[in-house]
Scaffold this active site. Structure first.
Site, PDB file in Angstrom:
ATOM      1  N   TYR A  87       0.840  -1.213   0.000  1.00  0.00           N
ATOM      2  CA  TYR A  87       0.000   0.000   0.000  1.00  0.00           C
ATOM      3  C   TYR A  87       0.876   1.265   0.000  1.00  0.00           C
ATOM      4  O   TYR A  87       0.645   2.198  -0.782  1.00  0.00           O
ATOM      5  CB  TYR A  87      -0.903  -0.051   1.232  1.00  0.00           C
ATOM      6  CG  TYR A  87      -1.886   1.077   1.362  1.00  0.00           C
ATOM      7  CD1 TYR A  87      -3.051   1.103   0.599  1.00  0.00           C
ATOM      8  CD2 TYR A  87      -1.682   2.115   2.272  1.00  0.00           C
ATOM      9  CE1 TYR A  87      -3.983   2.130   0.741  1.00  0.00           C
ATOM     10  CE2 TYR A  87      -2.600   3.144   2.414  1.00  0.00           C
ATOM     11  CZ  TYR A  87      -3.745   3.145   1.646  1.00  0.00           C
ATOM     12  OH  TYR A  87      -4.657   4.169   1.789  1.00  0.00           O
ATOM     13  N   LYS A 134       1.051   4.214  -2.818  1.00  0.00           N
ATOM     14  CA  LYS A 134       0.703   5.604  -2.503  1.00  0.00           C
ATOM     15  C   LYS A 134       1.898   6.542  -2.686  1.00  0.00           C
ATOM     16  O   LYS A 134       1.729   7.706  -3.056  1.00  0.00           O
ATOM     17  CB  LYS A 134       0.152   5.693  -1.071  1.00  0.00           C
ATOM     18  CG  LYS A 134      -1.170   4.937  -0.876  1.00  0.00           C
ATOM     19  CD  LYS A 134      -2.265   5.486  -1.767  1.00  0.00           C
ATOM     20  CE  LYS A 134      -3.612   4.852  -1.524  1.00  0.00           C
ATOM     21  NZ  LYS A 134      -4.674   5.400  -2.366  1.00  0.00           N
TER      22      LYS A 134
END
Ligand code: NAP
Length: 251
Positions: free
Chosen positions: A159, A163
């Site tokens: 993740y 990002k």
């Protein structure tokens, strides 16, 4: 010709709930025609559509079912926007997912599935919208990143990478299209009250709360208001930036 044809047009991905739904409502209240995408939550998306239509008297809202990790679905989203409204003024790359786990136990598939949705999906929609925006000499791309992408977070190698990748992509695209009156910015939320943070254990939530100077989780509207600003004419001279919306999580 209906009056709604004069409205600016925004695409919001992952608008069936959470931040995407709040962003859709915020843009609706400012008079945007909307293309809202969802993956599985058709009935939730219908509810958001009716909330948007109730927020402003003369807007048109179109729903598109799409898996953002698939290139053909991204093409379909942009095609629908072009065919329905003939333009795209704002693209909000919001759709995102987590599949947390420690890196030493994370499978390659667990890593790439998150990258495919959170990063490659946003790349596809952006690269498909940019030619339209270049032609219009006007556009706004807003990528929903995360504080995890800025500072890292244990258990989120996939993740955080997606990002952080969004932030790099934001800055590069901002440089590419700045002369064309197109801005590209990222918003990095901290802990916001949505299904995504609901899934965190009580211990994790308590530990997070202790790190937030404002001593509360954010509301989806806290993020949506910043997105609405970045979509507006008022933010014309802001590009390539990452705006944290985190109650001061890291100061
Ligand atoms: P959420 O409640 O889990 O909602 C996620 C949305 O993304 C849903 O509309 C979902 O659609 C859609 N989605 C997920 N995977 C998709 C895919 N492959 N293709 C198309 N749509 C997909 O999440 P949220 O908390 O609102 O988060 C929204 C964004 O903000 C995400 O990018 C997230 O990483 C980011 N963010 C959230 C927080 C937070 O604290 N909540 C913090 C930082 C960043 P369906 O439900 O229809 O499947």
């Amino acid at each position: 010709m209906t009056e709604s044809i004069m409205n600016p047009v925004a695409i919001v991905t992952g608008a069936s709930r959470g931040l995407g739904a709040a962003i859709a409502r915020a843009l609706a209240s400012k008079g945007y025609n909307l293309v809202l995408t969802y993956r599985s939550g058709a009935s939730e998306a219908e509810l958001v559509k009716s909330q948007c239509e109730a927020a402003f008297s003369n807007i048109q809202v179109v729903l598109v079912a799409a898996d953002i990790s698939l290139e053909e679905d991204c093409k379909h989203i942009v095609e629908v926007a072009k065919e329905t409204f003939g333009r795209v003024d704002v693209l909000v790359n919001n759709a995102g997912m987590t599949r947390d786990g420690l890196a030493m136990r994370m499978s390659r598939e667990q890593f790439t599935s998150v990258i495919d949705t959170n990063l490659t999906g946003a790349f596809s929609t952006s690269s498909l919208c940019l030619p339209i925006m270049v032609k219009q000499r006007k556009g706004r791309i807003i990528n929903i990143s995360s504080v995890s992408g800025v500072y890292g977070n244990a258990g989120q190698a996939n993740y955080s990478a997606s990002k952080a990748g969004l932030i790099g992509m934001t800055k590069s695209m901002a440089k590419e299209v700045a002369k064309r009156n197109i801005t590209v910015n990222a918003v990095a939320p901290g802990f916001i009250e949505t299904d995504m943070t609901d899934a965190l254990g009580e211990e994790t939530k308590k530990a997070a709360m202790e790190r937030i100077p404002m001593a509360r989780f954010g509301k989806p509207e806290d993020v949506a208001n910043v997105v609405a600003f970045l979509a507006s004419e008022e933010s014309a001279y802001v590009t390539g930036q990452v705006i944290e919306v985190s109650g001061g999580l890291v100061i």
